[in-house]
Design a protein around this motif. Structure first.
Motif, PDB file in Angstrom:
ATOM      1  N   VAL A  12      82.281  16.941  45.265  1.00 47.18           N
ATOM      2  CA  VAL A  12      81.707  16.251  43.497  1.00 47.18           C
ATOM      3  C   VAL A  12      83.262  16.456  42.282  1.00 47.18           C
ATOM      4  CG1 VAL A  12      80.672  16.623  41.116  1.00 47.18           C
ATOM      5  CG2 VAL A  12      79.627  16.920  43.611  1.00 47.18           C
ATOM      6  N   LYS A  13      83.542  18.136  42.865  1.00 48.30           N
ATOM      7  CA  LYS A  13      85.216  17.648  41.680  1.00 48.30           C
ATOM      8  C   LYS A  13      86.196  16.384  41.848  1.00 48.30           C
ATOM      9  CE  LYS A  13      88.962  20.775  41.506  1.00 48.30           C
ATOM     10  NZ  LYS A  13      89.596  22.200  42.051  1.00 48.30           N
ATOM     11  N   PHE A  14      86.488  16.118  43.773  1.00 48.23           N
ATOM     12  CA  PHE A  14      87.722  15.176  43.705  1.00 48.23           C
ATOM     13  C   PHE A  14      87.016  13.748  43.213  1.00 48.23           C
ATOM     14  CE2 PHE A  14      89.942  19.031  45.605  1.00 48.23           C
ATOM     15  CZ  PHE A  14      90.668  18.992  45.068  1.00 48.23           C
ATOM     16  N   GLY A  15      85.599  13.506  43.608  1.00 43.37           N
ATOM     17  CA  GLY A  15      84.996  12.574  43.622  1.00 43.37           C
ATOM     18  C   GLY A  15      84.962  12.112  41.792  1.00 43.37           C
ATOM     19  N   GLY A  16      84.512  12.716  41.063  1.00 40.46           N
ATOM     20  CA  GLY A  16      84.440  13.138  39.241  1.00 40.46           C
ATOM     21  C   GLY A  16      86.271  12.804  39.361  1.00 40.46           C
ATOM     22  N   LEU A  17      87.262  13.991  39.800  1.00 41.59           N
ATOM     23  CA  LEU A  17      88.309  13.565  39.112  1.00 41.59           C
ATOM     24  C   LEU A  17      89.073  12.243  39.473  1.00 41.59           C
ATOM     25  CD1 LEU A  17      89.948  16.849  39.925  1.00 41.59           C
ATOM     26  CD2 LEU A  17      89.671  15.688  37.730  1.00 41.59           C
TER      27      LEU A  17
ATOM     28  N   MET B 114      86.334  18.059  32.933  1.00 41.74           N
ATOM     29  CA  MET B 114      87.446  17.587  33.678  1.00 41.74           C
ATOM     30  C   MET B 114      88.280  18.731  33.515  1.00 41.74           C
ATOM     31  SD  MET B 114      89.202  13.787  32.646  1.00 41.74           S
ATOM     32  CE  MET B 114      90.460  13.855  33.093  1.00 41.74           C
ATOM     33  N   ALA B 115      88.666  19.473  32.374  1.00 45.48           N
ATOM     34  CA  ALA B 115      89.563  20.543  32.278  1.00 45.48           C
ATOM     35  C   ALA B 115      88.697  22.022  33.577  1.00 45.48           C
ATOM     36  CB  ALA B 115      88.855  21.248  31.040  1.00 45.48           C
ATOM     37  N   LEU B 116      87.216  21.572  33.558  1.00 46.82           N
ATOM     38  CA  LEU B 116      87.287  23.072  34.611  1.00 46.82           C
ATOM     39  C   LEU B 116      87.360  22.089  36.266  1.00 46.82           C
ATOM     40  CD1 LEU B 116      83.226  23.315  33.181  1.00 46.82           C
ATOM     41  CD2 LEU B 116      85.293  25.265  33.046  1.00 46.82           C
ATOM     42  N   TRP B 117      87.749  21.091  36.077  1.00 45.69           N
ATOM     43  CA  TRP B 117      87.672  20.231  37.468  1.00 45.69           C
ATOM     44  C   TRP B 117      89.629  21.055  37.429  1.00 45.69           C
ATOM     45  CZ3 TRP B 117      85.015  15.276  37.258  1.00 45.69           C
ATOM     46  CH2 TRP B 117      83.542  15.287  37.313  1.00 45.69           C
ATOM     47  N   LEU B 118      90.615  20.765  36.687  1.00 44.36           N
ATOM     48  CA  LEU B 118      91.674  20.679  37.133  1.00 44.36           C
ATOM     49  C   LEU B 118      91.942  21.871  36.655  1.00 44.36           C
ATOM     50  CD1 LEU B 118      92.665  18.258  35.132  1.00 44.36           C
ATOM     51  CD2 LEU B 118      92.623  18.030  36.531  1.00 44.36           C
ATOM     52  N   ARG B 119      91.552  23.292  36.328  1.00 42.80           N
ATOM     53  CA  ARG B 119      91.736  24.966  36.029  1.00 42.80           C
ATOM     54  C   ARG B 119      92.274  25.416  37.665  1.00 42.80           C
ATOM     55  NH1 ARG B 119      90.742  29.885  36.280  1.00 42.80           N
ATOM     56  NH2 ARG B 119      88.728  29.664  38.655  1.00 42.80           N
ATOM     57  N   ARG B 120      91.925  25.344  38.624  1.00 43.05           N
ATOM     58  CA  ARG B 120      92.699  25.549  39.813  1.00 43.05           C
ATOM     59  C   ARG B 120      93.606  24.316  40.054  1.00 43.05           C
ATOM     60  NH1 ARG B 120      88.305  27.901  44.026  1.00 43.05           N
ATOM     61  NH2 ARG B 120      87.261  29.876  42.269  1.00 43.05           N
ATOM     62  N   LYS B 121      94.782  25.371  40.895  1.00 42.81           N
ATOM     63  CA  LYS B 121      96.024  24.686  41.009  1.00 42.81           C
ATOM     64  C   LYS B 121      95.585  23.458  42.111  1.00 42.81           C
ATOM     65  CE  LYS B 121     100.619  25.194  40.205  1.00 42.81           C
ATOM     66  NZ  LYS B 121     100.452  26.318  39.221  1.00 42.81           N
ATOM     67  N   PHE B 122      96.021  22.221  42.497  1.00 43.39           N
ATOM     68  CA  PHE B 122      95.914  21.765  43.292  1.00 43.39           C
ATOM     69  C   PHE B 122      97.431  21.032  43.796  1.00 43.39           C
ATOM     70  CE2 PHE B 122      92.798  19.710  40.696  1.00 43.39           C
ATOM     71  CZ  PHE B 122      93.403  18.125  40.631  1.00 43.39           C
ATOM     72  N   ARG B 123      96.726  20.014  45.391  1.00 40.64           N
ATOM     73  CA  ARG B 123      98.241  19.293  45.866  1.00 40.64           C
ATOM     74  C   ARG B 123      98.063  18.570  44.382  1.00 40.64           C
ATOM     75  NH1 ARG B 123     100.894  16.922  50.712  1.00 40.64           N
ATOM     76  NH2 ARG B 123      98.560  17.932  51.809  1.00 40.64           N
ATOM     77  N   PHE B 124      99.320  18.070  43.512  1.00 42.16           N
ATOM     78  CA  PHE B 124      99.488  16.525  42.846  1.00 42.16           C
ATOM     79  C   PHE B 124      98.719  16.889  41.460  1.00 42.16           C
ATOM     80  CE2 PHE B 124      99.329  14.548  47.713  1.00 42.16           C
ATOM     81  CZ  PHE B 124     100.592  14.455  47.215  1.00 42.16           C
ATOM     82  N   ARG B 125      98.179  18.120  40.917  1.00 44.24           N
ATOM     83  CA  ARG B 125      97.201  18.225  39.656  1.00 44.24           C
ATOM     84  C   ARG B 125      98.730  17.823  38.990  1.00 44.24           C
ATOM     85  NH1 ARG B 125      95.519  23.667  37.549  1.00 44.24           N
ATOM     86  NH2 ARG B 125      98.115  24.217  36.907  1.00 44.24           N
ATOM     87  N   GLY B 126      99.764  18.475  38.760  1.00 48.12           N
ATOM     88  CA  GLY B 126     100.958  17.743  38.279  1.00 48.12           C
ATOM     89  C   GLY B 126     100.911  15.990  37.179  1.00 48.12           C
ATOM     90  N   ALA B 127     101.088  15.499  39.139  1.00 47.78           N
ATOM     91  CA  ALA B 127     100.589  14.008  38.576  1.00 47.78           C
ATOM     92  C   ALA B 127     100.062  13.724  38.068  1.00 47.78           C
ATOM     93  CB  ALA B 127     100.713  13.237  40.007  1.00 47.78           C
ATOM     94  N   TYR B 128      98.736  14.120  38.693  1.00 42.51           N
ATOM     95  CA  TYR B 128      97.342  14.076  38.847  1.00 42.51           C
ATOM     96  C   TYR B 128      97.544  13.892  36.131  1.00 42.51           C
ATOM     97  CZ  TYR B 128      92.449  13.012  37.884  1.00 42.51           C
ATOM     98  OH  TYR B 128      91.289  12.782  37.777  1.00 42.51           O
ATOM     99  N   GLN B 129      97.822  14.570  36.488  1.00 40.14           N
ATOM    100  CA  GLN B 129      97.588  15.540  34.324  1.00 40.14           C
ATOM    101  C   GLN B 129      98.508  14.574  33.553  1.00 40.14           C
ATOM    102  OE1 GLN B 129      98.384  19.425  33.004  1.00 40.14           O
ATOM    103  NE2 GLN B 129      96.982  20.166  34.821  1.00 40.14           N
ATOM    104  N   ALA B 130      99.462  14.315  34.268  1.00 37.54           N
ATOM    105  CA  ALA B 130     100.271  13.507  33.884  1.00 37.54           C
ATOM    106  C   ALA B 130      99.962  11.231  33.879  1.00 37.54           C
ATOM    107  CB  ALA B 130     101.481  13.269  34.501  1.00 37.54           C
ATOM    108  N   LEU B 131      99.242  11.215  34.207  1.00 36.76           N
ATOM    109  CA  LEU B 131      98.670  10.108  35.081  1.00 36.76           C
ATOM    110  C   LEU B 131      97.334   9.652  33.709  1.00 36.76           C
ATOM    111  CD1 LEU B 131      98.676   8.590  38.225  1.00 36.76           C
ATOM    112  CD2 LEU B 131      99.044   7.313  36.794  1.00 36.76           C
ATOM    113  N   VAL B 132      96.347  10.757  33.497  1.00 41.56           N
ATOM    114  CA  VAL B 132      95.217  10.719  33.592  1.00 41.56           C
ATOM    115  C   VAL B 132      95.820  11.545  31.686  1.00 41.56           C
ATOM    116  CG1 VAL B 132      93.349  12.008  32.869  1.00 41.56           C
ATOM    117  CG2 VAL B 132      93.818  11.617  34.760  1.00 41.56           C
TER     118      VAL B 132
END
Lengths: 278, 317
Positions: A12-17, B114-132
């Motif tokens: 759900v999370k990565f799909g949503g993102l 979106m903020a809840l989904w981004l709270r925990r670190k994951f790979r490419f989170r920085g790049a994802y944030q920059a894009l979005v």
């Protein structure tokens, strides 16, 4: 013990993102490929989601039929100069507000923050009359002065946050060694704050580059117009030439995007810490 | 990080008269230097921001029309009265409310998620944030132009996609039809503002101590329970202030509307501030100023009531 996510939760999370990413990037993608389509194929049916042949015709048309080069030049001059002036002026005021306590400090901060609640265009009429009296209407330098005033409050709040991360002992040591306060500020503090100052400068630049209403109101002649004012002219016509329009939009978006990407970490830091403190 | 007395090495001897909590005492000469440092900022903001603002207030009570400056006498509340009887103005008030509420609620919900989904670190989170987060760098005006092209009735990609997925059978004249135009500008504005919420809420989420979540997990709290008992109470203040800032900001941001519809069709997408700019451009500075005064007054009132409503109640920690 950290609760691990369930596989379903991850989907759900990565799909949503992923969906958010597609939705966010798509408008930019669409204007980009529109600008690179051959002018005739923009209005061809069915719509092409990937241009069959790439063409710079729209860009050539844009510079050929309008003074777009002049507009970009005007925008660059106005934004570069206004952002620089605003950054220097804000450095001085931010330094005082970060380091000293005085009776009217709250009033000054309050006056700065109130300007963020009230949009710059709310008193467009009286500003126009003021600028007429000062012979600054239809002058790029007049617009620069207005942009400096527009940028100072938020820039000061951001820089104030960055100053507070630098110990006061630094400039005190320099002043004991005989530096004046001004030279201590520029020779000792500014070098260690470079990333924050650069980010503030970029933030100012992007805001000036993007500004529409003040520019439309204060500049009349074509030779002085900035890019947003010129675009406003383009879209006011009944038949919008979407080929040139898309090229113009790309050229006005891309520079700010690159600058922002470079500085975004510091800008977010400056804005959020400033917001939390007040 | 505020500097306290102990942070600083003893370069100056602490004075016994130093006020408690004050950061530094300074002499009269230093005061002059500091005044000189503050002066440029105060002069710029005073002259180009505050002076027009104040002179705009008096203009609101005068007959001030650029097209005929022969009589600029005081007219009391006439400009305000004329506005209240102006059908068009009343329409823009209604549109402003639709515009603010319609934009704010989806922005908040999507941004929060979106903020809840981004709270925990994951790979490419920085790049994802920059894009979005790139819409942040683009002006509302240009966003309006982008969406004007996408919502184009004949060649717009929105209609094309909706027809391909069989959600509609015939193209919708989004920006030419009063029924759809407001929906379209609000969709664009939601798209534009989600990022801001996501950034602000994410910054707040990252200040919530991880131990709280761990404790909740040990106590067996589920996702929903954790959200309402831990996350939301911890960042309550930031949420409330972010919403307040957004309401003011959305209300005051006619750029997107100017880029997308110019207020049309038939003024159906004009909000108060975009109408105000149009009246200014037409030269009726008196009436435009009256609108400006009303906007500032109403927003101030709103802010005061809002802050009173959200203030922490006594007895609740």
């Amino acid at each position: 013990m950290i609760r691990s996510e369930t596989p379903a939760g991850r989907i759900v999370k990565f799909g949503g993102l992923g969906i958010c990413l597609i939705f966010t990037v798509f408008p930019l993608y669409w204007i980009l490929i529109t600008s690179f389509k051959e002018p005739g194929t923009i209005f061809a049916y069915p719509l092409k989601y990937w241009p069959g042949s790439w063409s710079l015709e729209n860009y050539r048309g844009l510079f050929g039929t309008s003074n777009f080069g002049v507009f970009i030049g005007n925008s660059l001059i106005v934004s570069l100069v206004a952002a620089a002036l605003a950054t220097v002026v804000s450095l001085l005021s931010a330094y005082v507000l970060a380091r000293f306590e005085f009776a009217s400090k709250g009033a000054v901060m309050g006056a700065f923050l109130v300007t963020q609640m009230i949009p710059g265009f709310i008193a467009l009429g009286s500003l126009y009359i003021l600028m007429t009296r000062m012979y600054l209407v239809d002058s790029r330098w007049g617009l620069v002065l207005v942009y400096v005033a527009m940028s100072i409050p938020l820039c000061t709040v951001m820089l104030r946050g960055f100053f507070e991360n630098v110990p006061a002992s630094l400039e005190e040591a320099a002043m004991v060694d005989g530096c004046s306060r001004l030279s201590a500020l520029f020779r000792v503090l500014v070098p260690v704050m470079t990333p924050g100052i650069a980010a503030s400068y970029i933030f100012n630049f992007v805001n000036c580059w993007n500004e529409l209403f003040l520019s439309v109101t204060l500049l009349n002649s074509d030779s002085n117009k900035t890019v947003p004012a010129a675009l406003n002219g383009f879209i006011s016509s009944y038949n919008i030439d979407w080929g040139s329009m898309s090229a113009a939009a790309v050229l006005s978006i891309v520079p700010t995007m690159i600058l922002f990407a470079v500085a975004s970490r510091y800008i977010v830091e400056g804005l959020t810490s400033g917001a939390v403190k007040e | 990080m505020a500097l306290t007395e102990t942070d600083r090495p003893a370069l100056q001897k602490p004075s016994p008269r130093r006020p408690v909590g004050g950061r530094r005492r300074f002499s009269g000469r230093t005061a002059l230097v500091l005044l000189a440092f503050m002066a440029p900022a105060i002069v710029f903001v005073g002259l180009f921001t505050y002076y027009p603002l104040l002179s705009g207030i008096q203009m609101a009570f005068r007959n001030y029309n650029l097209n005929d400056l022969s009589d600029t006498s005081w007219v009391g509340l006439d400009n305000f009265r004329a506005l209240l009887h102006d059908e068009m103005f009343r329409g823009t008030v209604k549109n402003s409310v639709i515009w603010v509420v319609g934009s704010l609620v989806p922005q908040f919900l999507i941004g929060f998620t979106m903020a809840l989904w981004l709270r925990r670190k994951f790979r490419f989170r920085g790049a994802y944030q920059a894009l979005v987060f790139f819409p942040w760098a683009v002006s509302g005006f240009l966003i309006g132009i982008l969406f004007r092209w996408m919502f184009n009735g004949e060649f717009g990609v929105v209609n094309d996609l909706l027809m391909k997925t069989h959600l509609i059978d015939t193209p919708v004249p989004w920006l030419a039809d009063a029924r759809y135009a407001m929906v379209a500008v609000i969709i664009a504005n939601v798209w534009y503002g989600v990022t801001f919420f996501a950034i602000m809420i994410l910054a707040a989420l990252q200040s919530v101590p991880e131990e709280l979540y761990e404790a909740a997990a040990i106590d067996g709290a589920g996702k929903v329970r954790t959200l309402f008992s831990i996350t939301i109470p911890s960042i309550r203040t930031t949420l409330a202030l972010t919403v307040l800032l957004r309401v003011i900001w959305i209300f005051n941001s006619p750029e997107l509307i100017f880029g997308m519809t110019g207020g049309g069709p038939a003024n159906e997408t004009h909000i108060v501030t975009s109408y105000m700019i149009q009246v200014t451009q037409e030269g009726d500075y008196g009436r435009a100023s009256a609108m400006g005064v009303m906007v500032v007054f109403v927003l101030m009132l709103f802010a005061v009531f809002y802050l009173l409503a959200i203030r922490p109640r006594k007895g609740l920690a």
